[in-house]
Structure formats: C-alpha cells, structure tokens
Design a protein around this motif. Structure first.
Motif, PDB file in Angstrom:
ATOM      1  N   GLN A 163       0.758  -1.178   0.004  1.00 61.91           N
ATOM      2  CA  GLN A 163      -0.001  -0.056   0.012  1.00 61.91           C
ATOM      3  C   GLN A 163       0.809   1.109  -0.148  1.00 61.91           C
ATOM      4  OE1 GLN A 163      -2.872  -1.273  -1.380  1.00 61.91           O
ATOM      5  NE2 GLN A 163      -3.601   0.644  -0.269  1.00 61.91           N
ATOM      6  N   ALA A 164       2.104   1.184   0.811  1.00 61.64           N
ATOM      7  CA  ALA A 164       2.891   2.468   0.559  1.00 61.64           C
ATOM      8  C   ALA A 164       3.551   2.300  -0.648  1.00 61.64           C
ATOM      9  CB  ALA A 164       3.984   2.289   2.092  1.00 61.64           C
ATOM     10  N   GLY A 165       3.709   1.405  -1.159  1.00 59.17           N
ATOM     11  CA  GLY A 165       4.492   1.254  -2.407  1.00 59.17           C
ATOM     12  C   GLY A 165       3.477   1.866  -3.593  1.00 59.17           C
ATOM     13  N   LYS A 166       2.373   1.800  -3.372  1.00 57.12           N
ATOM     14  CA  LYS A 166       1.286   2.190  -4.350  1.00 57.12           C
ATOM     15  C   LYS A 166       1.511   3.948  -4.331  1.00 57.12           C
ATOM     16  CE  LYS A 166      -3.582   2.154  -5.517  1.00 57.12           C
ATOM     17  NZ  LYS A 166      -4.864   2.089  -5.198  1.00 57.12           N
ATOM     18  N   LYS A 175       5.356   8.390  -8.323  1.00 55.44           N
ATOM     19  CA  LYS A 175       6.540   8.952  -8.788  1.00 55.44           C
ATOM     20  C   LYS A 175       6.940   8.319 -10.035  1.00 55.44           C
ATOM     21  CE  LYS A 175       8.784   9.714  -4.321  1.00 55.44           C
ATOM     22  NZ  LYS A 175       9.983   9.485  -3.399  1.00 55.44           N
ATOM     23  N   CYS A 176       6.388   7.243 -10.404  1.00 56.76           N
ATOM     24  CA  CYS A 176       6.583   6.438 -11.771  1.00 56.76           C
ATOM     25  C   CYS A 176       5.618   6.651 -12.763  1.00 56.76           C
ATOM     26  CB  CYS A 176       6.919   4.936 -11.398  1.00 56.76           C
ATOM     27  SG  CYS A 176       7.893   4.583 -10.091  1.00 56.76           S
ATOM     28  N   SER A 177       4.328   7.019 -12.070  1.00 59.35           N
ATOM     29  CA  SER A 177       3.207   6.774 -13.100  1.00 59.35           C
ATOM     30  C   SER A 177       3.104   7.605 -14.109  1.00 59.35           C
ATOM     31  CB  SER A 177       1.878   6.764 -12.223  1.00 59.35           C
ATOM     32  OG  SER A 177       1.933   8.120 -11.711  1.00 59.35           O
ATOM     33  N   ALA A 178       3.928   8.667 -14.231  1.00 56.33           N
ATOM     34  CA  ALA A 178       3.640   9.660 -15.355  1.00 56.33           C
ATOM     35  C   ALA A 178       4.418   8.860 -16.575  1.00 56.33           C
ATOM     36  CB  ALA A 178       4.586  10.683 -14.984  1.00 56.33           C
ATOM     37  N   CYS A 179       5.136   7.884 -16.525  1.00 54.91           N
ATOM     38  CA  CYS A 179       5.867   7.237 -17.437  1.00 54.91           C
ATOM     39  C   CYS A 179       5.638   5.735 -17.413  1.00 54.91           C
ATOM     40  CB  CYS A 179       7.298   7.335 -17.325  1.00 54.91           C
ATOM     41  SG  CYS A 179       7.756   8.872 -17.368  1.00 54.91           S
ATOM     42  N   HIS A 180       5.042   5.237 -16.461  1.00 57.12           N
ATOM     43  CA  HIS A 180       4.843   3.740 -16.546  1.00 57.12           C
ATOM     44  C   HIS A 180       3.485   3.351 -15.835  1.00 57.12           C
ATOM     45  CE1 HIS A 180       9.090   2.358 -16.917  1.00 57.12           C
ATOM     46  NE2 HIS A 180       9.277   3.552 -16.066  1.00 57.12           N
ATOM     47  N   LYS A 187       3.779   3.592 -21.901  1.00 55.34           N
ATOM     48  CA  LYS A 187       3.695   5.022 -21.786  1.00 55.34           C
ATOM     49  C   LYS A 187       5.159   5.577 -22.352  1.00 55.34           C
ATOM     50  CE  LYS A 187       1.160   6.751 -18.423  1.00 55.34           C
ATOM     51  NZ  LYS A 187       0.867   6.746 -16.830  1.00 55.34           N
ATOM     52  N   ILE A 188       5.651   6.324 -21.962  1.00 56.63           N
ATOM     53  CA  ILE A 188       6.972   6.911 -22.051  1.00 56.63           C
ATOM     54  C   ILE A 188       7.930   5.792 -21.566  1.00 56.63           C
ATOM     55  CG2 ILE A 188       8.697   8.524 -21.449  1.00 56.63           C
ATOM     56  CD1 ILE A 188       6.379  10.536 -20.782  1.00 56.63           C
ATOM     57  N   GLY A 189       7.621   5.322 -20.908  1.00 59.65           N
ATOM     58  CA  GLY A 189       8.326   3.787 -20.341  1.00 59.65           C
ATOM     59  C   GLY A 189       7.249   2.820 -20.478  1.00 59.65           C
ATOM     60  N   PRO A 190       7.948   1.388 -20.353  1.00 54.33           N
ATOM     61  CA  PRO A 190       7.159   0.112 -20.626  1.00 54.33           C
ATOM     62  C   PRO A 190       6.234  -0.071 -19.532  1.00 54.33           C
ATOM     63  CG  PRO A 190       9.388  -0.357 -19.944  1.00 54.33           C
ATOM     64  CD  PRO A 190       9.353   1.139 -20.369  1.00 54.33           C
ATOM     65  N   VAL A 223      15.050   8.772 -18.181  1.00 59.39           N
ATOM     66  CA  VAL A 223      15.360  10.107 -17.416  1.00 59.39           C
ATOM     67  C   VAL A 223      14.807  10.369 -16.026  1.00 59.39           C
ATOM     68  CG1 VAL A 223      15.641  12.596 -17.635  1.00 59.39           C
ATOM     69  CG2 VAL A 223      15.640  10.995 -19.658  1.00 59.39           C
ATOM     70  N   PHE A 224      15.297   9.648 -14.796  1.00 63.52           N
ATOM     71  CA  PHE A 224      14.638   9.641 -13.741  1.00 63.52           C
ATOM     72  C   PHE A 224      15.822   9.642 -12.741  1.00 63.52           C
ATOM     73  CE2 PHE A 224      12.675   7.220 -10.141  1.00 63.52           C
ATOM     74  CZ  PHE A 224      11.961   8.144  -9.610  1.00 63.52           C
ATOM     75  N   ALA A 225      15.453  10.751 -11.713  1.00 63.99           N
ATOM     76  CA  ALA A 225      16.608  10.944 -10.781  1.00 63.99           C
ATOM     77  C   ALA A 225      16.825   9.654  -9.720  1.00 63.99           C
ATOM     78  CB  ALA A 225      16.259  12.092  -9.845  1.00 63.99           C
ATOM     79  N   GLY A 226      15.957   8.914  -9.678  1.00 64.21           N
ATOM     80  CA  GLY A 226      15.926   7.681  -8.640  1.00 64.21           C
ATOM     81  C   GLY A 226      15.382   7.701  -7.599  1.00 64.21           C
ATOM     82  N   ILE A 227      15.185   6.513  -6.922  1.00 66.15           N
ATOM     83  CA  ILE A 227      14.586   6.563  -5.542  1.00 66.15           C
ATOM     84  C   ILE A 227      15.451   5.755  -4.588  1.00 66.15           C
ATOM     85  CG2 ILE A 227      12.682   5.338  -4.091  1.00 66.15           C
ATOM     86  CD1 ILE A 227      11.022   5.372  -6.756  1.00 66.15           C
ATOM     87  N   ARG A 228      16.067   6.582  -3.744  1.00 67.59           N
ATOM     88  CA  ARG A 228      17.174   6.371  -2.883  1.00 67.59           C
ATOM     89  C   ARG A 228      16.893   5.754  -1.572  1.00 67.59           C
ATOM     90  NH1 ARG A 228      18.819   9.821  -6.460  1.00 67.59           N
ATOM     91  NH2 ARG A 228      20.751   9.351  -7.907  1.00 67.59           N
TER      92      ARG A 228
END
Length: 129
Positions: free
Chosen positions: A26-29, A34-39, A48-51, A102-107
């Motif tokens: 649920q927290a992962g959702k 942060k990913c949903s604009a592209c995936h 989408k922009i990404g697979p 092109v993504f800064a990443g999740i650290r």
C-alpha cells in the motif's frame, strides 16, 4: 503492562531486523506515483513513455512487446530481481549506461522495498496476485 508490551515489541525489532524493514504494498502504491507519469501497471496497462511494469520480476530487461528500448537496456543482460531492481531504481543512468530513462531515482531504502512489494502484486497479465 503497557510498558512491558512496548519493551517486548522493541526487543522483537532489535532481535529480528527484518520486522523493521518489511515491505508494504500500500505504501508502494504511493511511491509508484513517482513512476506513473511514465509507467503503468494493472489490467490493460499500456506502454507509456516507459514500458508497462506488470510481471516485472523474473522478466528480462528490454523485453516488453511493443516498447522501443534503448540498445543499452536491451543489451544489459539484466533479469529483474528485487536486487537488480533496487540497484537500478536508485540510479537508473548509473545502473545502465545509455538508458533513455530520465529519472533521478528513488534512494530511500524503505520506499524501494515498498515499491517492490507493490510491483510484485501484479502478474504479467496485470491481474493482482
């Protein structure tokens, strides 16, 4: 009695660190925002922009039908596991030199674990598992 229970739970976390770093789909959702604009994930998820990311774990990088990957991604030799995904999502361009992602990443380690749990909840056809 309350203090005793609090101490017991604290001792559990100290003795078994896995309990303190559990995955939370649920927290992962929320992290996936942060990913949903592209995936996309879920039934009928489009590229989408990404697979689309259904059935990610166990899949070979660069293999989603209908998506045009960078040569670097297709030739990376990566099979997605929790470990390879965690390494990649923290720094995509560092993990696969020449990727077009092109993504800064999740650290944040907990966010990566939670995102992993969320993505694991989708089978290859997008249905919940």
């Amino acid at each position: 009695m309350t203090r005793l229970l609090t101490l017991a739970f604290a001792a559990m976390f100290l003795l078994d660190p896995r309990l303190a770093v559990a995955q939370d789909a649920q927290a992962g959702k929320r992290v996936f925002n942060k990913c949903s604009a592209c995936h996309a994930v879920g039934p009928n998820a489009p590229n989408k922009i990404g697979p689309q990311l259904n059935g990610l774990f166990g899949r070979t990088a660069g293999s989603v039908e209908g998506y045009t990957y960078s040569p670097a991604n297709k030739q990376s030799g990566i099979t997605w596991t929790e470990e390879t995904f965690a390494n990649y999502i923290k720094d995509p361009r560092g993990a696969i030199k020449g990727t077009k992602m092109v993504f800064a990443g999740i650290r944040n380690e907990q966010e990566v674990r939670d995102l992993t749990a969320y993505l694991r909840s989708f089978a290859a056809d997008g249905e919940p598992q």
